[in-house]
Design a protein around this motif. Structure first.
Motif, short mmCIF file in Angstrom:
data_model
loop_
_atom_site.label_atom_id
_atom_site.label_comp_id
_atom_site.label_asym_id
_atom_site.label_seq_id
_atom_site.Cartn_x
_atom_site.Cartn_y
_atom_site.Cartn_z
N THR A 31 42.64 37.60 45.36
CA THR A 31 41.94 37.78 45.11
C THR A 31 42.28 37.94 42.90
OG1 THR A 31 41.57 40.54 45.93
CG2 THR A 31 40.24 38.32 46.74
N GLU A 32 41.14 38.01 42.01
CA GLU A 32 41.58 38.72 41.46
C GLU A 32 40.53 40.42 41.14
OE1 GLU A 32 42.34 37.54 38.22
OE2 GLU A 32 42.19 35.51 39.02
N PRO A 33 41.42 40.99 40.67
CA PRO A 33 40.23 42.48 40.24
C PRO A 33 39.46 41.78 39.74
CG PRO A 33 42.52 42.01 38.56
CD PRO A 33 42.50 40.71 39.55
N SER A 34 38.19 43.60 40.00
CA SER A 34 37.15 43.56 40.06
C SER A 34 36.08 44.16 38.38
CB SER A 34 36.12 43.83 41.07
OG SER A 34 36.20 45.33 41.06
N TYR A 35 37.74 44.93 38.24
CA TYR A 35 37.90 45.63 36.58
C TYR A 35 38.86 45.79 36.40
CZ TYR A 35 37.95 49.53 39.96
OH TYR A 35 38.13 50.17 41.27
N GLY A 36 39.07 46.08 35.11
CA GLY A 36 40.50 45.76 34.77
C GLY A 36 41.66 45.01 35.30
N GLU A 37 42.59 45.54 34.89
CA GLU A 37 43.93 44.74 34.75
C GLU A 37 44.64 46.15 36.21
OE1 GLU A 37 45.55 41.51 35.77
OE2 GLU A 37 44.35 41.42 33.60
N VAL A 38 45.61 44.35 36.93
CA VAL A 38 46.38 45.74 38.44
C VAL A 38 47.31 45.24 37.78
CG1 VAL A 38 46.44 45.50 40.21
CG2 VAL A 38 44.33 45.61 39.78
N TYR A 39 48.42 45.46 38.28
CA TYR A 39 50.44 45.38 37.82
C TYR A 39 50.35 45.89 39.36
CZ TYR A 39 49.27 44.12 32.99
OH TYR A 39 48.00 43.07 32.40
#
Length: 85
Positions: A31-39
Protein backbone atom coordinates in the motif's frame (compact mmCIF):
# COMPACT_ATOMS: atom_id res chain seq x y z
CA UNK A 1 7.67 -14.90 8.97
CA UNK A 2 11.20 -14.12 7.81
CA UNK A 3 12.76 -15.42 11.01
CA UNK A 4 10.66 -18.57 10.87
CA UNK A 5 11.91 -19.22 7.35
CA UNK A 6 15.51 -18.45 8.34
CA UNK A 7 15.56 -20.71 11.40
CA UNK A 8 13.39 -23.60 10.23
CA UNK A 9 14.08 -23.52 6.48
CA UNK A 10 10.40 -23.12 5.64
CA UNK A 11 9.33 -21.46 2.38
CA UNK A 12 6.02 -19.68 1.88
CA UNK A 13 4.21 -16.99 -0.07
CA UNK A 14 1.90 -14.39 1.43
CA UNK A 15 -0.28 -11.49 0.30
CA UNK A 16 -1.52 -8.32 1.97
CA UNK A 17 -4.60 -10.15 3.26
CA UNK A 18 -2.40 -12.21 5.56
CA UNK A 19 -0.67 -9.22 7.15
CA UNK A 20 -1.96 -7.59 10.31
CA UNK A 21 0.70 -4.86 10.51
CA UNK A 22 0.16 -1.60 8.62
CA UNK A 23 3.89 -0.81 8.80
CA UNK A 24 4.70 -4.10 7.06
CA UNK A 25 2.10 -3.35 4.37
CA UNK A 26 3.79 -0.01 3.68
CA UNK A 27 7.39 -1.28 3.88
CA UNK A 28 6.75 -4.27 1.61
CA UNK A 29 5.01 -2.13 -1.01
CA UNK A 30 1.48 -3.45 -0.70
CA UNK A 31 0.00 0.00 0.00
CA UNK A 32 0.96 3.66 -0.48
CA UNK A 33 1.21 5.90 2.59
CA UNK A 34 -1.92 8.00 3.08
CA UNK A 35 0.09 11.02 4.28
CA UNK A 36 3.75 11.99 4.15
CA UNK A 37 6.55 9.65 3.14
CA UNK A 38 7.58 6.40 4.80
CA UNK A 39 11.12 4.99 4.77
CA UNK A 40 12.22 2.35 4.13
CA UNK A 41 9.66 1.03 1.71
CA UNK A 42 9.33 -0.53 -1.74
CA UNK A 43 8.21 2.01 -4.33
CA UNK A 44 5.92 2.08 -6.19
CA UNK A 45 3.43 0.16 -4.06
CA UNK A 46 2.42 -2.52 -6.54
CA UNK A 47 3.47 -5.65 -4.64
CA UNK A 48 1.05 -8.54 -5.11
CA UNK A 49 2.82 -11.40 -3.30
CA UNK A 50 5.94 -11.91 -1.21
CA UNK A 51 7.88 -15.18 -1.34
CA UNK A 52 10.04 -16.05 1.66
CA UNK A 53 12.63 -18.82 1.45
CA UNK A 54 16.33 -19.47 1.87
CA UNK A 55 18.53 -18.48 -1.07
CA UNK A 56 19.43 -22.13 -1.60
CA UNK A 57 15.76 -23.00 -2.16
CA UNK A 58 14.90 -19.98 -4.32
CA UNK A 59 14.15 -20.99 -7.89
CA UNK A 60 13.84 -17.46 -9.33
CA UNK A 61 16.21 -14.51 -9.06
CA UNK A 62 14.91 -12.44 -6.12
CA UNK A 63 14.19 -8.71 -6.33
CA UNK A 64 15.06 -8.22 -2.64
CA UNK A 65 17.25 -10.24 -0.29
CA UNK A 66 16.92 -9.96 3.50
CA UNK A 67 19.78 -11.32 5.59
CA UNK A 68 18.80 -12.55 9.03
CA UNK A 69 21.63 -12.98 11.50
CA UNK A 70 22.39 -13.24 15.17
CA UNK A 71 24.08 -10.01 16.33
CA UNK A 72 26.50 -11.69 18.75
CA UNK A 73 27.60 -14.19 16.09
CA UNK A 74 27.92 -11.52 13.41
CA UNK A 75 30.01 -9.40 15.75
CA UNK A 76 32.26 -12.37 16.62
CA UNK A 77 32.72 -13.20 12.92
CA UNK A 78 33.57 -9.57 12.22
CA UNK A 79 36.11 -9.43 15.04
CA UNK A 80 37.74 -12.70 13.93
CA UNK A 81 38.28 -11.26 10.45
CA UNK A 82 39.68 -7.89 11.54
CA UNK A 83 43.24 -7.15 12.50
CA UNK A 84 44.32 -4.43 14.87
CA UNK A 85 47.46 -2.39 14.24
Amino acid sequence: MVRRSAFYGESFVFSVEELTCTSAELALGFTEPSYGEVYPRIKPANTKLVSVSSLEKTEKKPDVVVIVGIPAKNNADFNDNCTTP
